[in-house]
Design an enzyme around this catalytic site. Structure first.
Site: not given
Ligand code: A3P
Length: 343
Positions: A96-97, A99, A101, A161, A187, A309-310
């Site tokens: 959720k950091c 990845t 993208w 991860h 997230s 949401k980003g």
């Protein structure tokens, strides 16, 4: 005289390679023997166990990190057997950091000569970013995973991860992305709700603060890569989700320089960086049919849950002031004197 056709240069979409893979014809690296498999099972069963907050996902504490139980053998394989190629590039992150993208940006950047970002047949238009970039943790936990990885042409682009200490020894290029912990916690909870709508935020929040969330403690995960990036900046590039949001183009340039494929002046003039940023933007990826429908291969969650949401700062919509203070105190304590801040 027959001319030999050059092997396609990587990275190529992993899914395409998998679909065409003839394992018999592939040079198969040493796979786990039955004995090794039994050893790994024994090792896993002896580790501390718990469930990830509010879910049925079993976590095992391996070398100080709460890994999904079924991925522990992958950590062992990475540490003991996987031999990196000199031009491998590994994307690393906590879940959720950003990845997905970063996988998309790295794939589009590294593969831009074979697949121009504005091309109508770009792989990211028909494949989810995680289908282009293999997930080492799942792949290496499966029989045959190493052979499938070996079938990829160089340079290979992969993601994990796993904490820094578990990467294959000799990994030459690692790109890490971290994110503000309160936003990461929100997230993670929102993502879990895509499968279990009833999950309360408090349980996920507590597990993150206590260091027991998946692949946590988050501070040890971040610090492992942070320190490696300070010691060997040529080997580990440390990125932040918030900086990617602020200036995606500049971070794409950093990424390209880091992997040894800087953008030429002609590419800059032709708007290649802008094309990559646009192709991989949240609006663009979220609207693609492949990302709106279906489940992630082998992981079972809806692909659309990867794109929400980003933004930075969504935590304020879900945390009480006390929760925010508690998390900020954990962060201040664990990152004191390390040079990392999340402001
Ligand atoms: P939010 O839940 O805060 O919206 P990961 O890929 O590591 O699972 O991270 C998921 C987070 O990245 C989600 O954050 C998701 O919306 C965001 N994200 C996914 N694709 C993105 C993109 N192209 N641009 C910006 N953020 C993106």
């Amino acid at each position: 005289m027959a001319t030999s056709v050059p092997a396609p240069a990587g990275p190529v979409p992993f899914k395409d390679v998998e679909n065409n893979l003839d394992l018999q014809a592939t040079t198969v690296p040493a796979e786990r023997s039955l004995e090794e498999h039994d050893d790994a099972m024994l090792l896993v069963s002896a580790l501390p166990i718990k469930l990830a907050a509010g879910t049925k996902l079993k976590l095992r504490c391996y070398e100080g990190f709460w890994l999904p139980e079924r991925f522990v053998p992958a950590a062992v394989a990475m540490q003991r057997r996987l031999v990196p190629r000199p031009d491998d590039v590994v994307i690393a992150s906590l879940p959720k950091c950003g990845t997905t993208w970063l996988n998309a940006l790295a794939f589009a950047t590294m593969a831009r000569r074979s697949y121009p970002p504005a091309g109508a047949d770009h792989p990211l238009l028909r494949l989810n970013p995680h289908e282009c970039v293999p997930f080492l943790d799942a792949l290496l936990a499966e029989a045959g995973g190493e052979a499938r990885l070996a079938a990829l042409p160089s340079p290979r682009l992969m993601y994990t991860h796993m904490p820094h200490a578990m990467l294959p020894r000799g990994s030459k290029k690692v790109v890490y992305v971290c994110r503000e912990p309160k936003d990461t916690a929100v997230s993670l909870w929102q993502f879990r709700r895509s499968a279990h709508p009833e999950i309360p935020f408090g349980d996920t929040f507590d597990s993150v603060c206590d260091g027991g969330s998946t692949y946590g403690p988050f501070w040890d995960h971040v610090l492992g890569y942070w320190r490696a990036s300070l010691e060997c900046p040529d080997r580990v590039l440390f990125l932040r989700y918030e900086e990617l949001l602020r200036d995606p183009g500049e971070n794409v340039r950093r990424l390209a320089r880091f992997v040894g494929a800087p953008f030429s002046e002609a590419e800059e003039e032709a708007g290649v960086v802008r094309g990559i940023v646009e192709l991989c933007s949240l609006g663009s990826l979220r609207n693609m049919e492949v990302n709106r429908t279906g489940l992630m291969d082998g992981l079972g969650f809806p692909r659309k849950a990867l794109f929400r949401k980003g933004v930075a700062g969504d935590w304020a919509n879900h945390m009480t002031p006390e929760m925010a203070r508690r998390m900020d105190e954990v962060v201040a304590d664990k990152f004191r004197d390390t040079g990392i801040t999340f402001q």
